[in-house]
Design a protein around this motif. Structure first.
Motif, mmCIF file in Angstrom:
data_model
loop_
_atom_site.group_PDB
_atom_site.id
_atom_site.type_symbol
_atom_site.label_atom_id
_atom_site.label_comp_id
_atom_site.label_asym_id
_atom_site.label_seq_id
_atom_site.Cartn_x
_atom_site.Cartn_y
_atom_site.Cartn_z
ATOM 1 N N PRO A 66 -1.506 23.467 4.009
ATOM 2 C CA PRO A 66 -2.954 23.682 4.077
ATOM 3 C C PRO A 66 -3.682 22.338 4.201
ATOM 4 C CG PRO A 66 -1.990 25.021 2.347
ATOM 5 C CD PRO A 66 -0.901 24.115 2.835
ATOM 6 N N PHE A 67 -4.809 22.368 4.881
ATOM 7 C CA PHE A 67 -5.552 21.133 5.134
ATOM 8 C C PHE A 67 -5.838 20.381 3.842
ATOM 9 C CE2 PHE A 67 -9.640 18.961 5.197
ATOM 10 C CZ PHE A 67 -9.463 18.082 6.240
ATOM 11 N N THR A 68 -6.358 21.065 2.845
ATOM 12 C CA THR A 68 -6.730 20.411 1.587
ATOM 13 C C THR A 68 -5.510 19.833 0.886
ATOM 14 O OG1 THR A 68 -8.606 21.912 1.327
ATOM 15 C CG2 THR A 68 -7.883 20.709 -0.621
ATOM 16 N N ALA A 69 -4.410 20.599 0.880
ATOM 17 C CA ALA A 69 -3.194 20.128 0.222
ATOM 18 C C ALA A 69 -2.650 18.881 0.914
ATOM 19 C CB ALA A 69 -2.141 21.231 0.214
ATOM 20 N N SER A 70 -2.675 18.874 2.247
ATOM 21 C CA SER A 70 -2.191 17.712 2.987
ATOM 22 C C SER A 70 -3.019 16.475 2.662
ATOM 23 C CB SER A 70 -2.238 18.002 4.490
ATOM 24 O OG SER A 70 -1.915 16.849 5.230
ATOM 25 N N LEU A 71 -4.328 16.650 2.615
ATOM 26 C CA LEU A 71 -5.214 15.528 2.305
ATOM 27 C C LEU A 71 -4.918 14.981 0.911
ATOM 28 C CD1 LEU A 71 -9.013 15.343 3.020
ATOM 29 C CD2 LEU A 71 -8.148 14.712 0.790
ATOM 30 N N LEU A 72 -4.776 15.893 -0.059
ATOM 31 C CA LEU A 72 -4.552 15.459 -1.440
ATOM 32 C C LEU A 72 -3.177 14.826 -1.621
ATOM 33 C CD1 LEU A 72 -6.133 18.450 -3.412
ATOM 34 C CD2 LEU A 72 -7.089 16.163 -3.041
ATOM 35 N N VAL A 73 -2.177 15.332 -0.914
ATOM 36 C CA VAL A 73 -0.828 14.774 -1.055
ATOM 37 C C VAL A 73 -0.788 13.335 -0.542
ATOM 38 C CG1 VAL A 73 1.523 14.903 -0.142
ATOM 39 C CG2 VAL A 73 0.434 16.943 -1.060
ATOM 40 N N GLN A 74 -1.322 13.097 0.663
ATOM 41 C CA GLN A 74 -1.281 11.741 1.218
ATOM 42 C C GLN A 74 -2.102 10.773 0.375
ATOM 43 O OE1 GLN A 74 -1.856 11.079 5.349
ATOM 44 N NE2 GLN A 74 -0.525 12.744 6.001
ATOM 45 N N ALA A 75 -3.337 11.167 0.048
ATOM 46 C CA ALA A 75 -4.174 10.282 -0.762
ATOM 47 C C ALA A 75 -3.606 10.117 -2.165
ATOM 48 C CB ALA A 75 -5.602 10.821 -0.824
ATOM 49 N N GLY A 76 -3.038 11.193 -2.710
ATOM 50 C CA GLY A 76 -2.480 11.132 -4.062
ATOM 51 C C GLY A 76 -1.249 10.250 -4.149
ATOM 52 N N LEU A 77 -0.351 10.341 -3.156
ATOM 53 C CA LEU A 77 0.839 9.492 -3.167
ATOM 54 C C LEU A 77 0.460 8.014 -3.077
ATOM 55 C CD1 LEU A 77 3.315 11.499 -0.882
ATOM 56 C CD2 LEU A 77 3.485 11.118 -3.354
ATOM 57 N N TRP A 78 -0.493 7.708 -2.200
ATOM 58 C CA TRP A 78 -0.933 6.319 -2.089
ATOM 59 C C TRP A 78 -1.590 5.852 -3.388
ATOM 60 C CZ3 TRP A 78 -0.998 1.582 -0.823
ATOM 61 C CH2 TRP A 78 -2.124 0.793 -1.010
ATOM 62 N N ALA A 79 -2.448 6.697 -3.967
ATOM 63 C CA ALA A 79 -3.128 6.311 -5.201
ATOM 64 C C ALA A 79 -2.128 6.091 -6.331
ATOM 65 C CB ALA A 79 -4.143 7.382 -5.589
ATOM 66 N N LEU A 80 -1.086 6.939 -6.389
ATOM 67 C CA LEU A 80 -0.059 6.789 -7.426
ATOM 68 C C LEU A 80 0.679 5.472 -7.263
ATOM 69 C CD1 LEU A 80 1.393 8.181 -9.806
ATOM 70 C CD2 LEU A 80 2.974 9.162 -8.128
ATOM 71 N N LEU A 81 1.058 5.154 -6.016
ATOM 72 C CA LEU A 81 1.775 3.897 -5.766
ATOM 73 C C LEU A 81 0.881 2.696 -6.061
ATOM 74 C CD1 LEU A 81 4.122 3.156 -2.821
ATOM 75 C CD2 LEU A 81 2.356 1.507 -3.397
ATOM 76 N N ALA A 82 -0.373 2.761 -5.598
ATOM 77 C CA ALA A 82 -1.288 1.636 -5.813
ATOM 78 C C ALA A 82 -1.573 1.422 -7.297
ATOM 79 C CB ALA A 82 -2.584 1.873 -5.043
ATOM 80 N N CYS A 83 -1.758 2.519 -8.035
ATOM 81 C CA CYS A 83 -2.017 2.393 -9.477
ATOM 82 C C CYS A 83 -0.800 1.831 -10.198
ATOM 83 C CB CYS A 83 -2.405 3.745 -10.057
ATOM 84 S SG CYS A 83 -4.061 4.299 -9.582
ATOM 85 N N GLY A 84 0.387 2.241 -9.766
ATOM 86 C CA GLY A 84 1.600 1.704 -10.382
ATOM 87 C C GLY A 84 1.721 0.210 -10.165
ATOM 88 N N ALA A 85 1.489 -0.230 -8.917
ATOM 89 C CA ALA A 85 1.553 -1.662 -8.619
ATOM 90 C C ALA A 85 0.467 -2.418 -9.367
ATOM 91 C CB ALA A 85 1.418 -1.878 -7.107
ATOM 92 N N TRP A 86 -0.731 -1.840 -9.444
ATOM 93 C CA TRP A 86 -1.824 -2.475 -10.158
ATOM 94 C C TRP A 86 -1.503 -2.588 -11.646
ATOM 95 C CZ3 TRP A 86 -6.024 -2.076 -13.576
ATOM 96 C CH2 TRP A 86 -7.096 -2.920 -13.319
ATOM 97 N N GLY A 87 -0.865 -1.545 -12.209
ATOM 98 C CA GLY A 87 -0.478 -1.580 -13.608
ATOM 99 C C GLY A 87 0.565 -2.646 -13.890
ATOM 100 N N VAL A 88 1.530 -2.789 -12.970
ATOM 101 C CA VAL A 88 2.539 -3.845 -13.123
ATOM 102 C C VAL A 88 1.873 -5.212 -13.116
ATOM 103 C CG1 VAL A 88 4.498 -4.961 -11.999
ATOM 104 C CG2 VAL A 88 4.427 -2.481 -12.181
ATOM 105 N N ALA A 89 0.928 -5.399 -12.193
ATOM 106 C CA ALA A 89 0.215 -6.678 -12.125
ATOM 107 C C ALA A 89 -0.615 -6.915 -13.380
ATOM 108 C CB ALA A 89 -0.678 -6.706 -10.885
ATOM 109 N N LEU A 90 -1.212 -5.858 -13.916
ATOM 110 C CA LEU A 90 -2.050 -5.994 -15.112
ATOM 111 C C LEU A 90 -1.222 -6.373 -16.330
ATOM 112 C CD1 LEU A 90 -4.910 -5.646 -16.300
ATOM 113 C CD2 LEU A 90 -4.310 -3.250 -16.778
ATOM 114 N N ALA A 91 -0.018 -5.799 -16.421
ATOM 115 C CA ALA A 91 0.823 -6.048 -17.598
ATOM 116 C C ALA A 91 1.640 -7.331 -17.481
ATOM 117 C CB ALA A 91 1.757 -4.858 -17.824
ATOM 118 N N GLY A 92 1.991 -7.710 -16.265
ATOM 119 C CA GLY A 92 2.891 -8.850 -16.092
ATOM 120 C C GLY A 92 2.172 -10.122 -15.723
ATOM 121 N N GLY A 93 1.418 -10.676 -16.638
ATOM 122 C CA GLY A 93 0.678 -11.892 -16.336
ATOM 123 C C GLY A 93 1.573 -13.052 -15.961
ATOM 124 N N GLY A 94 2.749 -13.156 -16.600
ATOM 125 C CA GLY A 94 3.652 -14.265 -16.334
ATOM 126 C C GLY A 94 4.207 -14.265 -14.928
#
Length: 345
Positions: A66-94
């Protein structure tokens, strides 16, 4: 080693460097997310519902969402990956004190962002003005857009994260070992290392690509050339950089890649200042394979002891290789001999 608020080698505090990285990463994540949501919504009236989301080897769409599901899956996967990378950067100052770590995280964000954008662009283009998802257009060679985005985005992301300090052991602080050689005595050091999983993956992709190309030739299925080309383009570098062989002689260093020892790279002995060993891990250099840029490059096949070559120009090259300590010792001896020989400048 500098403290969390100490001035780095380039006059930027670790806290300030991390804050700058986090700001840029957050802005990039928001920009990609907005594009992944805005583009489908802007074309909503010209897209079928559901839309085609998967194409078989023949080029015909074989699955939909479905159109809505496709939109949410692509945006959601990217947001999950970006948040994970951002969290690693936030926690790993060294980690921001190491250039390779910053570049690896930047390459992940840049490559993944352009990959998702390219994937969505190809999907929307194929579905545009189609009366039904099953009648969506073939992906064509446009499917390579996502792969190109992954490579280009990774390179640009690494470049964006490169500026700043690079806190690593100073070469002068690392013991320099040598191997005693008699006048006129010649010596050669050869070592190699390989990754079975990478070789198997690269070989499998190449075999699959070749098989699809043969089917395209025999059966006349032109659409099969697309997955054949993609698998070959991905499999070839994976197989090539699944193993490395290093040879050190009086002429310098020769690096051979892959099972066929091609391509090869020669580093003249005159370019080498000294050599030593370091313990490096894929997580600290941005992953496996050839990482970094000329002058700050790492060839990472497996974690552990690495041969590190310091150039006269100030750059360095690290290679994960067996028996690295003996190779570094011989290279230092040959560098000394070249610098004091009759041809030394």
């Amino acid at each position: 080693m500098t403290g969390p608020r100490a001035r780095s080698l380039e006059g930027v505090t670790d806290v300030g460097l991390r804050a700058r990285f986090l700001s840029i990463a957050a802005g990039w994540a928001a920009l990609v997310t907005a594009a992944l949501i805005a583009a489908p919504l802007a074309l909503r009236d010209r897209l079928p519902d559901p839309i085609a989301t998967h194409w078989g080897p023949s080029g015909v769409p074989d699955n939909s969402m479905p159109f809505t599901a496709s939109l949410l899956v692509q945006a959601g996967l990217w947001a999950l990956l970006a948040c994970g990378a951002w969290g690693v950067a936030l926690a790993g100052g060294g980690m921001f004190r190491r250039r390779t770590s910053r570049m690896g995280l930047g390459a992940l964000l840049g490559g993944a962002g352009l990959f998702f954008l390219g994937l969505q662009a190809v999907t929307l283009t194929a579905n545009l003005d189609a009366p039904d998802w099953s009648r969506a257009a073939d992906l064509g060679w446009g499917a390579l857009l996502a792969v190109a985005g992954l490579v280009l985005g990774g390179w640009l992301g690494a470049l964006a994260a490169r500026p700043g300090p690079d806190d690593r052991p100073e070469p002068s602080a690392v013991p320099t070992r040598r191997i005693p050689l008699r006048p006129g005595q010649r010596a050669v050091w050869v070592s190699s290392v390989g990754s079975g999983p990478l070789a198997a993956l690269g070989g499998s992709l190449l075999a699959a690509g070749l098989g699809l190309a043969v089917l395209a030739l025999i059966g006349g299925e032109g659409a099969l050339w697309i997955p054949a080309g993609i698998m070959s383009l991905v499999g070839l570098p994976v197989a090539t950089f699944s193993s490395v062989r290093v040879q050190i002689t009086e002429e310098g260093i020769v690096i051979f890649y892959g099972p066929f020892r091609l391509p090869r790279r020669h580093i003249p002995i005159e370019r080498v200042e000294r050599a030593w060993t370091e313990e490096l891990l894929p997580s600290g250099v941005g992953g496996w394979g050839v990482r970094g840029l000329p002058g700050a490059m790492t060839i990472m096949i497996r974690g552990g002891e690495c041969l590190v070559v310091g150039y006269v120009s100030g750059g360095r090259l690290a290679i994960s290789i067996d028996d690295a300590e003996r190779g570094a010792a011989l290279l230092n001896t040959l560098v000394d001999r070249a610098s004091t020989g009759p041809s030394a400048r």
